[in-house]
Design an enzyme around this catalytic site. Structure first.
Site, short mmCIF file in Angstrom:
data_model
loop_
_atom_site.label_atom_id
_atom_site.label_comp_id
_atom_site.label_asym_id
_atom_site.label_seq_id
_atom_site.Cartn_x
_atom_site.Cartn_y
_atom_site.Cartn_z
N LYS A 186 77.72 40.62 21.52
CA LYS A 186 78.26 41.77 22.23
C LYS A 186 79.04 42.72 21.33
O LYS A 186 78.97 43.94 21.50
CB LYS A 186 79.14 41.29 23.39
CG LYS A 186 78.36 40.65 24.54
CD LYS A 186 77.27 41.57 25.06
CE LYS A 186 76.72 41.13 26.40
NZ LYS A 186 75.63 42.00 26.87
N TYR A 227 77.77 34.60 22.48
CA TYR A 227 77.80 35.78 23.34
C TYR A 227 78.73 36.86 22.76
O TYR A 227 78.37 38.04 22.69
CB TYR A 227 78.28 35.35 24.72
CG TYR A 227 78.24 36.39 25.81
CD1 TYR A 227 77.04 36.78 26.38
CD2 TYR A 227 79.42 36.94 26.30
CE1 TYR A 227 77.01 37.70 27.41
CE2 TYR A 227 79.40 37.87 27.33
CZ TYR A 227 78.20 38.25 27.88
OH TYR A 227 78.17 39.17 28.90
#
Length: 309
Positions: A168, A164
């Site tokens: 991001k 993640y």
């Protein structure tokens, strides 16, 4: 002055619930025609539902205009088709909020390569695909507002979220390049790092915190960042009524004479090289080489006064 989205067409991915739903509802309240995109799956990216249709019904019941779309951001052809449908119905696409996302949290030691790859595909590649599908239209109409959904995990790290976090921070890098390429076409690109209680974070917050971090509290930042007078190249954090900006910064370069360009020479200057003083936020990658040449000129009195590339 009221910020209006009248005569604007907006696409919001992952808009069946949580943050995306709130963005879509408020865009519609302010006059936008909204494409509500959502696969409707669970937070790990599996399953389907009619969540997007329900949001469209809400918008229409309030007197707004919207259409649902169940296409996947991971399939470029589907994103192209989504944009084509919006253009056919409403004549253009002016706003894109890349919000679709999944979580597959595990420590890196226990994370399967497929889980790493899938999270990057949805967040990073998916946002790139949706943006690419809109890009030529925005260039042709000399107007575009694009929002990438970054995260504090990408900016600062978070235990158990290597996939993640990588995705991001990748989105921030994508935004920083696209804001340069889109500038002459009046395309502005920003990044938002939201903290919100949604189905993605349902078991991560205590109940009271979950209520405090209602997604509706992120909406002011998100909609400003895709408004007509939006900045570009901004990184904004939002949650529970608190808002802040973040920057990718560097300090002044330290230029080492040739005799000191050794591992030991670098180590000897590490305190200076790592000093959090004289910070500035570069506006493009060329600022790094320019900073090095500036440091060289300061020490030697020679070299170009500016650098590009």
């Amino acid at each position: 002055m009221t910020i209006s989205f009248k005569d604007k067409v907006a696409i919001v991915t992952g808009a069946g619930g949580g943050l995306g739903r709130e963005y879509a509802l408020e865009l519609a309240r302010r006059g936008a025609k909204v494409v509500v995109n959502d696969l409707g799956g669970s937070r790990d990216g599996t399953g389907h539902s009619d969540m997007a249709l329900k949001v469209v019904e809400e918008i229409k019941a309030a007197g707004g205009e919207a259409m649902s779309n169940g296409h996947s951001v991971t399939e470029y052809d589907q994103m192209v088709e989504m944009v084509a449908q919006a253009k056919e119905k409403w004549g253009g696409v002016h706003v894109l909020i890349n919000n679709a996302g999944v979580l597959r949290d595990k420590t890196f030691a226990k994370m399967e390569p497929a889980d790493f790859e899938f999270v990057l595909k949805v967040h990073l590649t998916g946002s790139a695909f949706a943006t690419k599908a809109c890009w030529e239209t925005m260039r042709e109409q000399s107007y575009g507002r694009i929002l990438m959904t970054a995260s504090s995990t990408g900016l600062f790290g978070n235990f158990g979220q290597a996939n993640y976090g990588a995705a991001k921070l990748g989105l921030v890098g994508l935004a920083k390049t696209l804001q340069l390429e889109g500038a002459k076409y009046n395309i502005r690109v920003n990044s938002l790092s939201p903290v919100a209680g949604t189905r993605m974070t349902a078991d991560l917050f205590p109940e009271e915190a979950f209520k405090l971090f209602d997604p509706v509290n992120v909406v002011p930042a998100a909609l400003f960042l895709v408004s007509e007078d939006a900045p570009t190249n901004a990184i904004v954090g939002a949650g529970a009524g608190g808002f802040h900006s973040a920057w990718v910064e560097m300090n002044e370069a330290v230029w080492l004479p040739e005799a000191e360009r050794t591992v030991e020479g670098f180590a000897a200057h590490w305190d200076q090289i790592s000093s959090e003083t004289n910070l500035h936020a570069p506006q493009s990658g060329s600022d790094q080489s320019a900073a090095i040449l500036k440091a060289m000129q300061k020490v030697t009195g020679t070299g170009p006064s500016s650098a590009r590339g």
